[in-house]
Design a protein around this motif. Structure first.
Motif, PDB file in Angstrom:
ATOM      1  N   SER A 117       0.814  -1.215   0.000  1.00  0.00           N
ATOM      2  CA  SER A 117       0.000   0.000   0.000  1.00  0.00           C
ATOM      3  C   SER A 117       0.846   1.262   0.000  1.00  0.00           C
ATOM      4  CB  SER A 117      -0.928   0.024   1.224  1.00  0.00           C
ATOM      5  OG  SER A 117      -1.901  -0.988   1.135  1.00  0.00           O
ATOM      6  N   SER A 118       2.134   1.131   0.231  1.00  0.00           N
ATOM      7  CA  SER A 118       3.007   2.299   0.227  1.00  0.00           C
ATOM      8  C   SER A 118       3.749   2.384  -1.100  1.00  0.00           C
ATOM      9  CB  SER A 118       3.988   2.248   1.404  1.00  0.00           C
ATOM     10  OG  SER A 118       5.031   1.334   1.167  1.00  0.00           O
ATOM     11  N   SER A 119       4.524   3.437  -1.259  1.00  0.00           N
ATOM     12  CA  SER A 119       5.301   3.644  -2.481  1.00  0.00           C
ATOM     13  C   SER A 119       6.780   3.417  -2.191  1.00  0.00           C
ATOM     14  CB  SER A 119       5.085   5.062  -3.012  1.00  0.00           C
ATOM     15  OG  SER A 119       3.721   5.280  -3.328  1.00  0.00           O
ATOM     16  N   PRO A 120       7.533   2.941  -3.182  1.00  0.00           N
ATOM     17  CA  PRO A 120       8.942   2.620  -2.945  1.00  0.00           C
ATOM     18  C   PRO A 120       9.829   3.856  -2.850  1.00  0.00           C
ATOM     19  CG  PRO A 120       8.360   2.207  -5.233  1.00  0.00           C
ATOM     20  CD  PRO A 120       7.096   2.576  -4.537  1.00  0.00           C
ATOM     21  N   ALA A 121      10.821   3.774  -1.961  1.00  0.00           N
ATOM     22  CA  ALA A 121      11.900   4.763  -1.887  1.00  0.00           C
ATOM     23  C   ALA A 121      13.182   4.070  -2.327  1.00  0.00           C
ATOM     24  CB  ALA A 121      12.045   5.301  -0.471  1.00  0.00           C
ATOM     25  N   ILE A 122      14.037   4.783  -3.046  1.00  0.00           N
ATOM     26  CA  ILE A 122      15.250   4.176  -3.596  1.00  0.00           C
ATOM     27  C   ILE A 122      16.470   5.005  -3.216  1.00  0.00           C
ATOM     28  CG2 ILE A 122      16.469   3.502  -5.700  1.00  0.00           C
ATOM     29  CD1 ILE A 122      13.796   3.075  -7.035  1.00  0.00           C
ATOM     30  N   LYS A 123      17.502   4.310  -2.770  1.00  0.00           N
ATOM     31  CA  LYS A 123      18.794   4.945  -2.528  1.00  0.00           C
ATOM     32  C   LYS A 123      19.892   3.897  -2.641  1.00  0.00           C
ATOM     33  CE  LYS A 123      21.490   7.848   0.593  1.00  0.00           C
ATOM     34  NZ  LYS A 123      21.585   8.500   1.925  1.00  0.00           N
ATOM     35  N   ASP A 124      20.960   4.244  -3.368  1.00  0.00           N
ATOM     36  CA  ASP A 124      22.134   3.372  -3.500  1.00  0.00           C
ATOM     37  C   ASP A 124      21.753   1.962  -3.953  1.00  0.00           C
ATOM     38  OD1 ASP A 124      23.718   5.478  -2.657  1.00  0.00           O
ATOM     39  OD2 ASP A 124      23.622   4.883  -0.551  1.00  0.00           O
ATOM     40  N   ASN A 125      20.927   1.891  -5.003  1.00  0.00           N
ATOM     41  CA  ASN A 125      20.549   0.616  -5.626  1.00  0.00           C
ATOM     42  C   ASN A 125      19.753  -0.301  -4.702  1.00  0.00           C
ATOM     43  OD1 ASN A 125      21.952   1.298  -8.053  1.00  0.00           O
ATOM     44  ND2 ASN A 125      23.864   0.696  -7.053  1.00  0.00           N
ATOM     45  N   LYS A 126      19.079   0.290  -3.733  1.00  0.00           N
ATOM     46  CA  LYS A 126      18.223  -0.481  -2.833  1.00  0.00           C
ATOM     47  C   LYS A 126      16.849   0.165  -2.763  1.00  0.00           C
ATOM     48  CE  LYS A 126      22.130  -2.003   0.003  1.00  0.00           C
ATOM     49  NZ  LYS A 126      22.774  -1.939   1.341  1.00  0.00           N
ATOM     50  N   ILE A 127      15.823  -0.686  -2.723  1.00  0.00           N
ATOM     51  CA  ILE A 127      14.434  -0.237  -2.640  1.00  0.00           C
ATOM     52  C   ILE A 127      13.923  -0.494  -1.229  1.00  0.00           C
ATOM     53  CG2 ILE A 127      12.093  -0.546  -3.539  1.00  0.00           C
ATOM     54  CD1 ILE A 127      13.392  -1.737  -6.067  1.00  0.00           C
ATOM     55  N   TYR A 128      13.183   0.468  -0.697  1.00  0.00           N
ATOM     56  CA  TYR A 128      12.569   0.321   0.624  1.00  0.00           C
ATOM     57  C   TYR A 128      11.071   0.560   0.475  1.00  0.00           C
ATOM     58  CZ  TYR A 128      17.467   1.007   1.760  1.00  0.00           C
ATOM     59  OH  TYR A 128      18.832   0.900   1.793  1.00  0.00           O
ATOM     60  N   ILE A 129      10.260  -0.374   1.010  1.00  0.00           N
ATOM     61  CA  ILE A 129       8.811  -0.263   0.837  1.00  0.00           C
ATOM     62  C   ILE A 129       8.099  -1.009   1.960  1.00  0.00           C
ATOM     63  CG2 ILE A 129       8.686  -2.304  -0.678  1.00  0.00           C
ATOM     64  CD1 ILE A 129       6.486  -0.765  -2.255  1.00  0.00           C
TER      65      ILE A 129
END
Length: 221
Positions: A117-129
């Motif tokens: 239900s959330s949107s992905p955040a990306i930093k340094d070739n990694k996705i957080y969701i």
């Protein structure tokens, strides 16, 4: 009825172009290389969802890619290294998708038994969701490999923010969490007075987030 995407003049607010997308779209558009990307859902039967790519200047449709099965997407997209990442929700689970921005081909997908239900955040070739299975996940942008997950006390509708080697996210368990980006270990948490569906904003070393109790919180280092 259908949903549409609009391009407006920043100075006057006049419409430059608009395009119909699908029955329902609650995500925010992402812009990359003079292209606009947005996801949405088709209601009724058979239902399902699509991701749309428009020319940012003319509004012409460049490509439309259908999601798997009855997947619908209210997630906003994030773009990294020429790939678009967007999440979906469905009664049979959900997927995190990676699309090629040029042609809309699916590069990889990561399926979970509960949707996103959330949107992905990306930093340094990694996705957080965050997920409806109560976990926040970290995946590789390259191949979708799961790197770690951290379980909270309820579903996560808040979209994560990343700064200072930490991931910040709210949960419907009323807590705000700060996690280490490398392994997902807990750095700190704070219990608010209501469920936390909003997403953290970060500026000048401080984290700002609101809860459904009507209170806005500010956290320091």
């Amino acid at each position: 009825s259908s949903s549409s995407i609009f391009c407006l003049d920043a100075e006057s607010g006049e419409e430059i172009w608009s395009q119909e997308t699908c029955d329902s779209s609650m995500s925010s558009p992402a812009i990359y290389d003079e292209r606009v990307f947005i996801g949405g859902a088709f209601l009724g039967m058979p239902g399902g969802g699509s991701v749309f790519c428009f020319n940012a200047i003319s509004g012409n449709l460049i490509w439309q890619s259908q999601l798997f099965g009855g997947d619908i997407s209210y997630s906003s997209a994030s773009i990294s290294d020429g790939n678009l990442h967007i999440a979906s929700d469905h009664l049979a689970g959900g997927n995190l998708y990676c699309f090629n921005v040029e042609n809309g081909d699916i590069v990889w997908n990561q399926h979970k038994e509960m949707g996103f239900s959330s949107s992905p955040a990306i930093k340094d070739n990694k996705i957080y969701i965050g997920s409806e299975d109560k976990n926040i996940y970290s995946f590789s942008t390259e191949n979708g490999e799961e790197l770690w997950h951290f379980e909270t006390g309820d579903i996560i509708e808040s979209s994560p923010s990343v700064a200072n080697e930490n991931v910040y996210v709210g949960s419907n368990d009323k807590f705000v969490y700060c996690l280490n980006v490398e392994d997902g270990s807990l750095v700190w948490d704070y219990e608010t007075e209501g469920i936390v569906k909003s997403s953290p904003a970060i500026a000048n070393g401080r984290v700002y987030i609101g809860s459904n109790s009507g209170v806005v919180y500010c956290f320091g280092n």
